[in-house]
Design a protein around this motif. Sequence first.
Motif, PDB file in Angstrom:
ATOM      1  N   ASN A 177       9.142  -5.419  15.739  1.00  0.00           N
ATOM      2  CA  ASN A 177       7.966  -4.682  16.220  1.00  0.00           C
ATOM      3  C   ASN A 177       8.125  -3.170  16.114  1.00  0.00           C
ATOM      4  O   ASN A 177       7.374  -2.419  16.738  1.00  0.00           O
ATOM      5  CB  ASN A 177       7.688  -5.061  17.687  1.00  0.00           C
ATOM      6  N   THR A 178       9.089  -2.704  15.336  1.00  0.00           N
ATOM      7  CA  THR A 178       9.346  -1.273  15.233  1.00  0.00           C
ATOM      8  C   THR A 178       8.174  -0.560  14.559  1.00  0.00           C
ATOM      9  O   THR A 178       7.758  -0.923  13.451  1.00  0.00           O
ATOM     10  CB  THR A 178      10.642  -1.015  14.433  1.00  0.00           C
ATOM     11  N   GLU A 179       7.649   0.451  15.230  1.00  0.00           N
ATOM     12  CA  GLU A 179       6.444   1.155  14.791  1.00  0.00           C
ATOM     13  C   GLU A 179       6.557   1.675  13.365  1.00  0.00           C
ATOM     14  O   GLU A 179       5.674   1.462  12.526  1.00  0.00           O
ATOM     15  CB  GLU A 179       6.168   2.309  15.757  1.00  0.00           C
ATOM     16  N   GLU A 180       7.660   2.378  13.070  1.00  0.00           N
ATOM     17  CA  GLU A 180       7.813   2.987  11.754  1.00  0.00           C
ATOM     18  C   GLU A 180       7.903   1.932  10.655  1.00  0.00           C
ATOM     19  O   GLU A 180       7.362   2.110   9.556  1.00  0.00           O
ATOM     20  CB  GLU A 180       9.072   3.864  11.724  1.00  0.00           C
ATOM     21  N   THR A 181       8.595   0.835  10.952  1.00  0.00           N
ATOM     22  CA  THR A 181       8.788  -0.212   9.950  1.00  0.00           C
ATOM     23  C   THR A 181       7.481  -0.935   9.647  1.00  0.00           C
ATOM     24  O   THR A 181       7.172  -1.237   8.486  1.00  0.00           O
ATOM     25  CB  THR A 181       9.857  -1.209  10.428  1.00  0.00           C
ATOM     26  N   LEU A 182       6.693  -1.203  10.674  1.00  0.00           N
ATOM     27  CA  LEU A 182       5.389  -1.828  10.473  1.00  0.00           C
ATOM     28  C   LEU A 182       4.467  -0.919   9.659  1.00  0.00           C
ATOM     29  O   LEU A 182       3.685  -1.387   8.832  1.00  0.00           O
ATOM     30  CB  LEU A 182       4.753  -2.158  11.823  1.00  0.00           C
ATOM     31  N   SER A 183       4.575   0.383   9.884  1.00  0.00           N
ATOM     32  CA  SER A 183       3.802   1.338   9.103  1.00  0.00           C
ATOM     33  C   SER A 183       4.215   1.275   7.637  1.00  0.00           C
ATOM     34  O   SER A 183       3.377   1.377   6.729  1.00  0.00           O
ATOM     35  CB  SER A 183       4.003   2.757   9.647  1.00  0.00           C
ATOM     36  N   GLY A 184       5.511   1.109   7.392  1.00  0.00           N
ATOM     37  CA  GLY A 184       6.002   0.994   6.013  1.00  0.00           C
ATOM     38  C   GLY A 184       5.433  -0.222   5.308  1.00  0.00           C
ATOM     39  O   GLY A 184       5.104  -0.163   4.112  1.00  0.00           O
ATOM     40  N   ILE A 185       5.291  -1.338   6.022  1.00  0.00           N
ATOM     41  CA  ILE A 185       4.693  -2.535   5.426  1.00  0.00           C
ATOM     42  C   ILE A 185       3.246  -2.262   5.018  1.00  0.00           C
ATOM     43  O   ILE A 185       2.798  -2.674   3.943  1.00  0.00           O
ATOM     44  CB  ILE A 185       4.764  -3.728   6.402  1.00  0.00           C
ATOM     45  N   SER A 186       2.529  -1.559   5.870  1.00  0.00           N
ATOM     46  CA  SER A 186       1.142  -1.205   5.532  1.00  0.00           C
ATOM     47  C   SER A 186       1.093  -0.393   4.245  1.00  0.00           C
ATOM     48  O   SER A 186       0.230  -0.617   3.383  1.00  0.00           O
ATOM     49  CB  SER A 186       0.509  -0.407   6.678  1.00  0.00           C
ATOM     50  N   ASP A 187       2.046   0.526   4.097  1.00  0.00           N
ATOM     51  CA  ASP A 187       2.108   1.348   2.883  1.00  0.00           C
ATOM     52  C   ASP A 187       2.427   0.485   1.665  1.00  0.00           C
ATOM     53  O   ASP A 187       1.850   0.665   0.576  1.00  0.00           O
ATOM     54  CB  ASP A 187       3.175   2.431   3.080  1.00  0.00           C
ATOM     55  N   ALA A 188       3.335  -0.471   1.835  1.00  0.00           N
ATOM     56  CA  ALA A 188       3.688  -1.367   0.730  1.00  0.00           C
ATOM     57  C   ALA A 188       2.483  -2.194   0.299  1.00  0.00           C
ATOM     58  O   ALA A 188       2.249  -2.405  -0.906  1.00  0.00           O
ATOM     59  CB  ALA A 188       4.838  -2.275   1.147  1.00  0.00           C
ATOM     60  N   LYS A 189       1.704  -2.651   1.255  1.00  0.00           N
ATOM     61  CA  LYS A 189       0.515  -3.450   0.936  1.00  0.00           C
ATOM     62  C   LYS A 189      -0.510  -2.622   0.159  1.00  0.00           C
ATOM     63  O   LYS A 189      -1.108  -3.101  -0.815  1.00  0.00           O
ATOM     64  CB  LYS A 189      -0.110  -3.985   2.216  1.00  0.00           C
ATOM     65  N   ILE A 190      -0.732  -1.390   0.598  1.00  0.00           N
ATOM     66  CA  ILE A 190      -1.690  -0.515  -0.074  1.00  0.00           C
ATOM     67  C   ILE A 190      -1.313  -0.319  -1.541  1.00  0.00           C
ATOM     68  O   ILE A 190      -2.168  -0.247  -2.430  1.00  0.00           O
ATOM     69  CB  ILE A 190      -1.763   0.851   0.642  1.00  0.00           C
ATOM     70  N   ASN A 191       0.010  -0.271  -1.795  1.00  0.00           N
ATOM     71  CA  ASN A 191       0.499  -0.026  -3.161  1.00  0.00           C
ATOM     72  C   ASN A 191       0.814  -1.312  -3.925  1.00  0.00           C
ATOM     73  O   ASN A 191       1.339  -1.260  -5.036  1.00  0.00           O
ATOM     74  CB  ASN A 191       1.751   0.851  -3.091  1.00  0.00           C
ATOM     75  N   ASN A 192       0.473  -2.468  -3.302  1.00  0.00           N
ATOM     76  CA  ASN A 192       0.699  -3.774  -3.939  1.00  0.00           C
ATOM     77  C   ASN A 192       2.159  -4.020  -4.315  1.00  0.00           C
ATOM     78  O   ASN A 192       2.461  -4.622  -5.358  1.00  0.00           O
ATOM     79  CB  ASN A 192      -0.193  -3.923  -5.191  1.00  0.00           C
ATOM     80  N   PHE A 193       3.081  -3.550  -3.457  1.00  0.00           N
ATOM     81  CA  PHE A 193       4.501  -3.809  -3.660  1.00  0.00           C
ATOM     82  C   PHE A 193       4.880  -5.127  -2.982  1.00  0.00           C
ATOM     83  O   PHE A 193       4.390  -5.435  -1.890  1.00  0.00           O
ATOM     84  CB  PHE A 193       5.361  -2.689  -3.067  1.00  0.00           C
ATOM     85  N   ASP A 194       5.750  -5.881  -3.629  1.00  0.00           N
ATOM     86  CA  ASP A 194       6.272  -7.087  -2.993  1.00  0.00           C
ATOM     87  C   ASP A 194       7.240  -6.676  -1.889  1.00  0.00           C
ATOM     88  O   ASP A 194       7.872  -5.617  -1.964  1.00  0.00           O
ATOM     89  CB  ASP A 194       6.976  -7.969  -4.023  1.00  0.00           C
ATOM     90  N   TRP A 195       7.367  -7.513  -0.867  1.00  0.00           N
ATOM     91  CA  TRP A 195       8.246  -7.161   0.249  1.00  0.00           C
ATOM     92  C   TRP A 195       8.836  -8.392   0.913  1.00  0.00           C
ATOM     93  O   TRP A 195       8.299  -9.494   0.823  1.00  0.00           O
ATOM     94  CB  TRP A 195       7.511  -6.297   1.276  1.00  0.00           C
TER      95      TRP A 195
END
Length: 331
Positions: A84-102
Amino acid sequence: MLNVAFDLKNQIISDLEYSSNLEKISYENLLIMGMGGSGVAGDVMKILSNEISDKNIFVQKDYSIPKQVKKFKPLCLFISYSGNTEETLSGISDAKINNFDWIVISSGGKLIDMANEEGKEYIKIPSGLQPRAAFGYLTLAVSKIIDIAEGSNYLSQLNDVSSYIDKLSEKGEESNINQLSIDICESINKKTVIIYSGTDMSKVVSSRWKTQINENAKSKAYVGHLPEVHHNEILSWDADVEGSKKNYIVIMIRDQNEHTQIKKRFELTKDLIGEKVDIIEVNLPNQESTLKTLLELVLLGDLVSINLAAKLTVDPNNIDTIEKLKKLLGE
């Protein structure tokens, strides 16, 4: 809490829960995002990967993916012990916007839920600990990913390291490694710790020592890296020598693999500031594997921080200030 530190030997050979297609992951470029006790696993993974591969490994401890990394279209590894880490969840949102696999490493929370919902691969580690106390589990998890992607044998090495650490700590509080940590604590006492490193390995160890002293002992600790220290910080010991002697202590984390000039710089540093501040030298053992060296020094640093907490009569488990900060950020 000493038992938690000594549990390192068991954590690194535990059975973890994996998603069904984890064995199929691959990457040429990898971005690792995580914070605090979770984020250090990214530093460990980069050291291990760089030892055997020339693939790009980026470690980011922030809210977003840097522009210069995005051009590599990396596989993104998100590590958060709580999930539930705020910064890490924000990073996932960024990955989704850029269509990166994660993919994710977590004990649960939103990260595991999101991975399940979106069909992403994950490694789930045991819950119920503070993130910094899960170092062994996290090291095991990143070793698993490297073995899959690189064909390395880090999981096998961890079995050997576990046996080695078991011997180091078999006498518990009476073990030599714990007695050494107590001696270091006696020297630190209420002083501010400045930790100097000179290689990538010792830099990770120094960072781990610093954060453990901060969190467990509630004490101030900072890090500096040679040769950069010689271009600025070495001058900071010139003023208020009496105050430096009274209030500070330098710990030098030495590494057998130091560049010859780094070795010389450490010796010169001792000569130049030795009368201005007390210095402790900790030598990384000359081991046959990076993992063995790293984990032995991590164990020593963890013991230092826990014994220092006892000496200063503070609760190593207390993270009230961090929790207050999270609450304020949420508001």
